[in-house]
Enzyme design. Structure first.
Site, PDB file in Angstrom:
ATOM      1  N   GLY A   1      35.240  47.204  46.527  1.00 58.01           N
ATOM      2  CA  GLY A   1      33.646  47.752  47.342  1.00 58.01           C
ATOM      3  C   GLY A   1      32.843  47.148  46.944  1.00 58.01           C
ATOM      4  O   GLY A   1      33.210  46.386  45.524  1.00 58.01           O
TER       5      GLY A   1
ATOM      6  N   LYS B   1      57.405  39.374  32.374  1.00 58.47           N
ATOM      7  CA  LYS B   1      57.660  37.947  32.802  1.00 58.47           C
ATOM      8  C   LYS B   1      57.719  37.650  34.589  1.00 58.47           C
ATOM      9  O   LYS B   1      56.850  36.660  34.606  1.00 58.47           O
ATOM     10  CB  LYS B   1      59.322  37.415  32.457  1.00 58.47           C
ATOM     11  CG  LYS B   1      60.056  36.624  32.929  1.00 58.47           C
ATOM     12  CD  LYS B   1      59.182  35.847  31.769  1.00 58.47           C
ATOM     13  CE  LYS B   1      59.413  34.493  32.212  1.00 58.47           C
ATOM     14  NZ  LYS B   1      58.789  33.403  31.514  1.00 58.47           N
TER      15      LYS B   1
ATOM     16  N   LEU C   1      41.534  44.111  36.189  1.00 59.82           N
ATOM     17  CA  LEU C   1      43.450  43.534  36.062  1.00 59.82           C
ATOM     18  C   LEU C   1      44.392  44.470  36.117  1.00 59.82           C
ATOM     19  O   LEU C   1      44.626  44.753  34.976  1.00 59.82           O
ATOM     20  CB  LEU C   1      43.593  42.105  34.781  1.00 59.82           C
ATOM     21  CG  LEU C   1      43.114  41.137  35.302  1.00 59.82           C
ATOM     22  CD1 LEU C   1      43.680  40.124  35.051  1.00 59.82           C
ATOM     23  CD2 LEU C   1      44.162  41.339  37.302  1.00 59.82           C
TER      24      LEU C   1
ATOM     25  N   CYS D   1      29.389  43.226  47.304  1.00 63.44           N
ATOM     26  CA  CYS D   1      29.525  41.619  46.862  1.00 63.44           C
ATOM     27  C   CYS D   1      30.447  41.066  47.456  1.00 63.44           C
ATOM     28  O   CYS D   1      30.679  40.197  48.176  1.00 63.44           O
ATOM     29  CB  CYS D   1      28.969  41.415  45.506  1.00 63.44           C
ATOM     30  SG  CYS D   1      27.162  41.564  45.050  1.00 63.44           S
TER      31      CYS D   1
ATOM     32  N   LEU E   1      58.080  29.849  27.125  1.00 66.12           N
ATOM     33  CA  LEU E   1      57.690  29.039  26.758  1.00 66.12           C
ATOM     34  C   LEU E   1      57.578  27.767  28.450  1.00 66.12           C
ATOM     35  O   LEU E   1      57.622  27.411  29.235  1.00 66.12           O
ATOM     36  CB  LEU E   1      58.716  28.816  26.005  1.00 66.12           C
ATOM     37  CG  LEU E   1      59.592  29.111  25.453  1.00 66.12           C
ATOM     38  CD1 LEU E   1      60.676  29.125  25.268  1.00 66.12           C
ATOM     39  CD2 LEU E   1      58.575  28.872  23.888  1.00 66.12           C
TER      40      LEU E   1
ATOM     41  N   LYS F   1      77.448  20.477  26.847  1.00 65.35           N
ATOM     42  CA  LYS F   1      75.470  21.130  26.543  1.00 65.35           C
ATOM     43  C   LYS F   1      76.228  21.363  24.617  1.00 65.35           C
ATOM     44  O   LYS F   1      75.730  21.167  24.088  1.00 65.35           O
ATOM     45  CB  LYS F   1      75.569  22.344  27.836  1.00 65.35           C
ATOM     46  CG  LYS F   1      74.819  22.030  28.278  1.00 65.35           C
ATOM     47  CD  LYS F   1      74.300  23.518  28.745  1.00 65.35           C
ATOM     48  CE  LYS F   1      73.603  22.374  30.555  1.00 65.35           C
ATOM     49  NZ  LYS F   1      73.010  23.645  30.859  1.00 65.35           N
TER      50      LYS F   1
ATOM     51  N   LYS G   1      31.380  52.589  43.345  1.00 62.20           N
ATOM     52  CA  LYS G   1      31.932  52.765  41.515  1.00 62.20           C
ATOM     53  C   LYS G   1      30.462  53.796  40.294  1.00 62.20           C
ATOM     54  O   LYS G   1      29.858  53.795  40.756  1.00 62.20           O
ATOM     55  CB  LYS G   1      31.572  50.654  40.612  1.00 62.20           C
ATOM     56  CG  LYS G   1      30.305  50.144  40.355  1.00 62.20           C
ATOM     57  CD  LYS G   1      30.478  48.764  40.085  1.00 62.20           C
ATOM     58  CE  LYS G   1      30.355  48.889  38.774  1.00 62.20           C
ATOM     59  NZ  LYS G   1      29.680  47.787  38.027  1.00 62.20           N
TER      60      LYS G   1
END
Length: 470
Positions: free
Chosen positions: A292, A237, A285, A295, A186, A62, A351
């Site tokens: 809950g 990562k 996220l 739906c 990458l 290498k 909510k």
């Protein structure tokens, strides 16, 4: 103790001339340890930004490839960049990591971190590199930055690599040399393009000087890098790659479900990805409480049922309910750990801004506590003892066990004044983030608080304050 590879042992034999071989230019010079996929691309692209780069590997083949301007891997534009770097005197390669550290300002560590026998991360290559880097630092003056780029568990950079470098060099991290974690993002096949137009640049650093040096290196491709803690950068990562794997599995399960139903899965996903407000966005996220409402729970069950009827296995989608139930169970356990006899709940609907109790996950927590003889008092700005529950009960008769079991007791638990809940409680559970509840928690004294929504970041430092995922 891990033995250094023969090439690194040779470097420590006393035959190496440790004086730097070149005068450092204005741009930081960089040594890249490990000339695999990430290292080879980094070597070429950093030289393309005008940095002098020394590629380092224990594999002589290498090293010869890089030194000759040839790519050791197949990657678009990589060999052209390497050849240009060699021709311009910006790229060299060696097996001598100790000397490479002496000759450069920054060392990027891109060695392998294969899976170990126990399924965890094998740190042996990191250890070997760290010892050689430490030996190089011992023989040079000036501030040097060591940048970990491998995928590793949070804490490995500062709790494993840095101490080895300190021990070997006799120097102190953060004072005599810097330590950073800089994950790469990458994609194979377009890695060069991704390097020069990154989706994000993350710099994990524990000292300002190192962060500034790293920012300077990447300023040509990203004017606004994300500077954070080393541990956060390490975790990012892993989270990124697990998220990508999740997306692949999700799309494949959609395909397996659509095909026997005669639906074109690509048409479905073409529509799905056009929604960047909810589907492809930061919405949903952030770690918090369980999902809950009217739906999500019922439609997760419905899709699982459709798949079962069609004879299709969807383990990821089918496990969503299991994961959600596990999260609710963790909230219950957190309350139990306080030993509270009276628990106050701030926020009842699934909510904020609604009186919809259908499959609100906090109802399952209240039902469990109520069944154990714990007294529960509740406040929600949108819900009173007069709020009609009959319609909601009928809607969830096969879904929300918590609402059904609490139908008779819930009105007596409700309080119209938030302060009455705080005053009565031995522990507080917060499920809605609003200023009323932030103030209530701030004035709750030493009362234990179970925060399911992260009212604010600084609250985490308060005694007896426990977030469910932070």
């Amino acid at each position: 103790m891990f033995d250094l590879p023969p090439q690194f042992n040779d470097q420590l034999s006393g035959q190496t001339a440790f004086a730097p071989l070149r005068v450092i230019d204005e741009k930081p010079s960089i040594s890249v340890v490990g000339l695999g996929y990430v290292g080879a691309v980094s070597t070429a692209c950093l030289s393309g930004l005008g940095h002098y780069v020394i590629g380092v590997d224990i594999d002589a083949d290498k090293v010869d490839c890089i030194a000759g301007g040839k790519s050791p891997i197949h990657e678009q534009d990589l060999e052209r960049l390497l050849r240009e770097g060699v021709d311009n005197g910006l790229v060299t390669a060696t097996t001598n990591l100790v000397q490479a550290v002496v000759d450069t300002d920054v060392t990027f560590v891109s060695v392998g971190t294969p899976t170990g026998p126990d399924g965890g991360c094998d740190h042996s290559y990191i250890e070997a590199a760290a010892r050689a880097i430490g030996e190089g630092l011992k023989h040079k003056n000036g501030f040097h930055v060591v940048v970990m780029r491998c995928s590793i568990p949070p804490g490995v950079t500062m709790n494993f690599m840095a101490p080895i470098i300190e021990e070997t060099s006799g120097k102190v991290a953060g004072l005599d040399f810097g330590v950073c974690f800089n994950p790469e993002f990458l994609r194979e096949g377009v890695a060069v393009e991704d390097f020069y137009a990154p989706p994000k640049t993350v710099i994990g650093a524990n000292d300002d000087r190192s962060a500034m040096i790293m920012t300077r290196i990447f300023e040509a491709v990203d004017e606004a890098p994300i500077v954070t803690s080393i541990e956060t950068a390490e975790m990012v990562k892993y989270v990124d790659n697990v998220w990508h794997a999740t997306k692949v599995c999700f799309a494949n399960e959609v395909g397996r479900l659509c095909k026997p139903l005669g639906v074109d899965s690509h048409d479905v996903m073409d529509v799905f990805v056009q929604d960047t407000k909810l589907n492809l966005s930061s919405y949903y996220l952030k770690p918090g409480f369980a999902f809950g409402g009217s739906c999500l729970p019922k439609e997760v069950r419905a899709v699982a049922h459709i798949a079962k009827e069609a004879g299709v296995s969807l383990p990821m989608i089918e496990s969503l309910g299991v994961s959600n139930t596990t999260h609710i169970a963790r909230a219950i356990e957190m309350v139990r750990e306080t030993g509270a006899k009276t628990v106050g709940v701030l926020g009842l609907a699934f909510k904020p801004g609604t009186d919809d109790l259908r499959e609100s996950p906090i109802l399952e927590v209240i039902a469990a506590l109520n069944g154990e003889g714990v007294k529960v008092v509740v406040h929600d700005p949108a819900i009173t003892p007069e709020t009609p529950l009959a319609g909601q009960l009928a809607y969830v008769r096969h879904g929300s066990a918590g609402l059904k079991s609490l139908a008779a007791d819930l009105p007596s638990m409700l309080r119209g004044d938030c302060s009455a809940v705080v005053e009565a409680a031995d522990a507080l559970i917060v499920t809605h983030a609003n200023d009323l509840y932030r103030d209530a928690v701030a004035n709750s004294g030493a009362t234990p608080v179970i925060d399911l929504v992260r009212l604010k970041r600084e609250a985490a430092s308060r005694p007896n304050y426990n977030g469910i995922g932070w």
